[in-house]
Design a protein around this motif. Structure first.
Motif, short mmCIF file in Angstrom:
data_model
loop_
_atom_site.label_atom_id
_atom_site.label_comp_id
_atom_site.label_asym_id
_atom_site.label_seq_id
_atom_site.Cartn_x
_atom_site.Cartn_y
_atom_site.Cartn_z
N LEU A 274 -5.44 -5.31 7.92
CA LEU A 274 -4.49 -5.31 7.29
C LEU A 274 -3.79 -6.53 7.27
O LEU A 274 -2.84 -6.96 6.23
CB LEU A 274 -3.09 -3.91 7.99
N PHE B 191 -3.71 3.66 9.36
CA PHE B 191 -2.70 2.60 8.31
C PHE B 191 -1.29 1.97 9.32
O PHE B 191 -1.17 1.13 9.85
CB PHE B 191 -2.81 2.82 7.46
N VAL C 92 -7.79 0.37 1.38
CA VAL C 92 -7.53 -0.87 2.75
C VAL C 92 -8.73 -2.06 2.13
O VAL C 92 -8.32 -3.12 2.11
CB VAL C 92 -7.11 -0.89 3.67
N GLN D 22 -8.60 -6.35 0.96
CA GLN D 22 -8.18 -7.08 1.82
C GLN D 22 -9.85 -7.46 0.99
O GLN D 22 -9.57 -9.01 1.76
CB GLN D 22 -8.34 -6.67 2.84
N PHE E 114 0.75 -1.26 -0.05
CA PHE E 114 0.16 0.33 0.11
C PHE E 114 1.34 1.41 0.29
O PHE E 114 0.99 2.10 1.73
CB PHE E 114 -0.59 0.49 1.12
N ARG F 140 -3.23 4.42 1.45
CA ARG F 140 -3.22 4.23 3.02
C ARG F 140 -4.45 5.15 3.10
O ARG F 140 -4.15 5.67 4.52
CB ARG F 140 -1.76 4.79 3.65
#
Length: 544
Positions: A249, A211, A32, A36, A22, A27
């Motif tokens: 994350l 992040f 994200v 994911q 990332f 970020r």
């Protein structure tokens, strides 16, 4: 744990590769979540009581929560205040704000009176969302609620009011998701941290800061693909929100409990098959104080965050529960900037500086001091927006804290020759009790509003649990008298429960400087005096 795809932990630590995966412009929350969801799909991301959501479901809920907020006129940069305990709606609204670039303003559910009115007045929220069971907390916020554009209720019966103001049930999420609009530099949350010489300050936390909280804490704890992260900490503080980012994350599962329960902690950890836990300050001591039971070892937890846990508790905690505690340090304004070894080589310290940050210990002129000497810890980050961007609506306080391009923590710290940092005390006049920051100034304002109080000083004294207790030295007004029970009853309706003093000492005079300021250093050094009244010793029951 609710049924979902079970993933065996990998033997690699994915947090190390996250910054490359990332890059700086990605970020932010929506980027994200999207990435994911594509990677982990039907794997469980979130569990709370009987609810559980996969990575795909979490992304969709964030987008639909964003659409709901947008339908209410909430746009980029608008503030949404929330007064709510740990429950799924809180997390959904946090993610919904991030999805559209709006700002969530979580309010500590213990806030009452002047503190609550200050937050409402300072944040300028366009929408207030309140858990129905907590609506009575706003009973003396009529002026602030009268100017609130909209108030929604989570749960409760039709007709429930917030204070004396009408409110409507939170509408259902629309079927069409919102388009993502957040950026790494956008403020994701304004988190109010107790003031020391004035009212609480709203810390502006950008998306990229969260992040980096996730990346660095996951590194420190050694979180692996498929771990189960178990927290009982409140969502209105940094730690529990950071924990969600750690899970998101790293491909882990985030298990949220309604609140910390010492009697149920290990049984709950075992039920959820938790591998990583989160304990701050006195929580470890509280768990150790309980009678031994079989649940102490019938769990899978391999490590727990132990920031602020005194060193003397580390080995007994490991011996009894089999869980090493990670030494660490961070603040709402900064990040996860110090971490120790697992197990700790220097229990109870802050550990070593984490990659990506710079630290100095300076004197009153911001000149760096040498190893072994104590001074104020100042910090800065190498990466953009890894720290908070300032205090909302308080430009002077922002400039003061970030002077000379370093964030001034207000914490007195020393660095050993081997690079270990040790926390000494707080240079600023704050108190840390039961994992909460207490503003001595706010407690003093409430005490001074009592007609029998002429002057007072509120300060920290040591707790049996390794944190602080709140003590107040009080000078009574001429010709007027009160007693400890009456004074604490007065405080109980005007302060968060954790801020109500444990010790009261009625004195004839307070130590003063030459210019008339109270010398709290003298009071702290005196500690708990023989004349002090202790509400716990006499069995006083604090009203909540």
């Amino acid at each position: 744990m609710p049924e979902a795809q079970r993933i065996a932990p990998a033997h690699t630590e994915p947090a190390a590769s996250l910054p490359a995966r990332f890059p700086a412009h990605r970020r932010c929350l929506a980027e994200v979540l999207e990435a994911q969801a594509r990677t982990f799909g039907s794997r469980m991301l979130f569990a709370f009581e009987d609810s559980s959501w996969t990575y795909l479901e979490m992304r969709d809920r964030a987008a639909r929560a964003g659409a709901l907020l947008a339908s209410a006129g909430i746009g980029h940069g608008d503030r949404v205040a929330i007064f709510c305990s740990n429950r799924p709606e809180f997390l959904e609204l946090f993610l919904g704000c991030g999805w559209i670039g709006a700002v969530l303003v979580p309010i500590n559910t213990a806030a009452r009176g002047p503190q609550l009115r200050h937050v409402l007045g300072n944040c300028g929220a366009r929408l207030l969302i309140v858990e129905a069971e907590l609506s009575a907390a706003f009973s003396d916020c009529a002026a602030e609620l009268a100017t609130m554009p909209a108030i929604w209720l989570i749960g409760g019966k039709p007709g429930t009011k917030v204070g004396e103001s009408p409110a409507e049930p939170m509408p259902p999420y629309p079927p069409t998701p919102a388009q993502p609009a957040g950026k790494p530099s956008d403020t994701l949350a304004i988190l109010y941290t107790s003031g020391t010489t004035g009212p609480a300050k709203g810390v502006c936390c950008p998306q990229a800061q969260f992040f980096w909280w996730g990346v660095n804490t996951a590194r420190g704890l050694g979180i692996r693909d498929g771990d189960v992260l178990f927290t009982t900490l409140p969502l209105f503080h940094t730690n529990a929100l950071n924990c969600f980012w750690q899970a998101l994350l790293t491909g882990s599962t985030y298990v949220l409990e309604r609140k910390f329960s010492a009697s149920a902690f290990w049984a709950s950890a075992a039920k959820h098959e938790a591998t990583v836990g989160y304990l701050l300050g006195a929580m470890a001591a509280i768990l150790l104080s309980r009678p031994a039971e079989t649940a102490d070892r019938s769990h899978r937890m391999r490590v727990a965050l132990g920031g602020g846990v005194p060193g003397r508790f580390h080995q007994p905690f490991f011996d009894r529960f089999g869980v090493p505690l990670l030494d660490a340090y961070g603040s709402t304004e900064t990040n996860f900037v110090f971490a120790g070894d697992i197990p700790s080589k220097h229990p109870g310290t802050m550990g070593h500086l984490v990659d990506g940050f710079q630290a100095r210990i300076v004197d009153e002129d911001d000149v760096e001091v040498g190893d072994g000497q104590s001074g104020e810890l100042v910090l800065r980050a190498d990466e953009p927006f890894a720290f908070a961007t300032g205090y909302f609506g308080m430009p002077e306080k922002t400039v003061e804290a970030w002077r000379n391009l370093w964030f001034h923590t207000g914490d007195r710290v020393a660095r050993d020759a081997d690079g270990t940092f040790r926390f000494i005390d707080r240079m600023k006049d704050a108190i840390r009790r039961r994992g909460e920051n207490v503003s001595s100034w706010e407690v003093e304002q409430v005490l001074l509003s009592h007609p029998a109080v002429a002057s007072c000083a509120v300060y920290a004294v040591p707790s049996e649990l390794g944190e602080d207790e709140v003590m107040a030295a009080v000078i009574q007004a001429p010709g007027k008298r009160t007693d400890p029970v009456a004074l604490l009853d007065f405080c109980a309706g005007r302060l968060a429960y954790f801020a109500v003093p444990r010790y009261l000492d009625f004195v004839d005079a307070l130590p003063l400087t030459e210019n008339g300021k109270i010398r709290k250093t003298v009071l702290r050094q005196a500690g708990i005096t023989t004349s002090a009244w202790d509400r716990e010793r006499v069995g006083y029951k604090l009203r909540r």
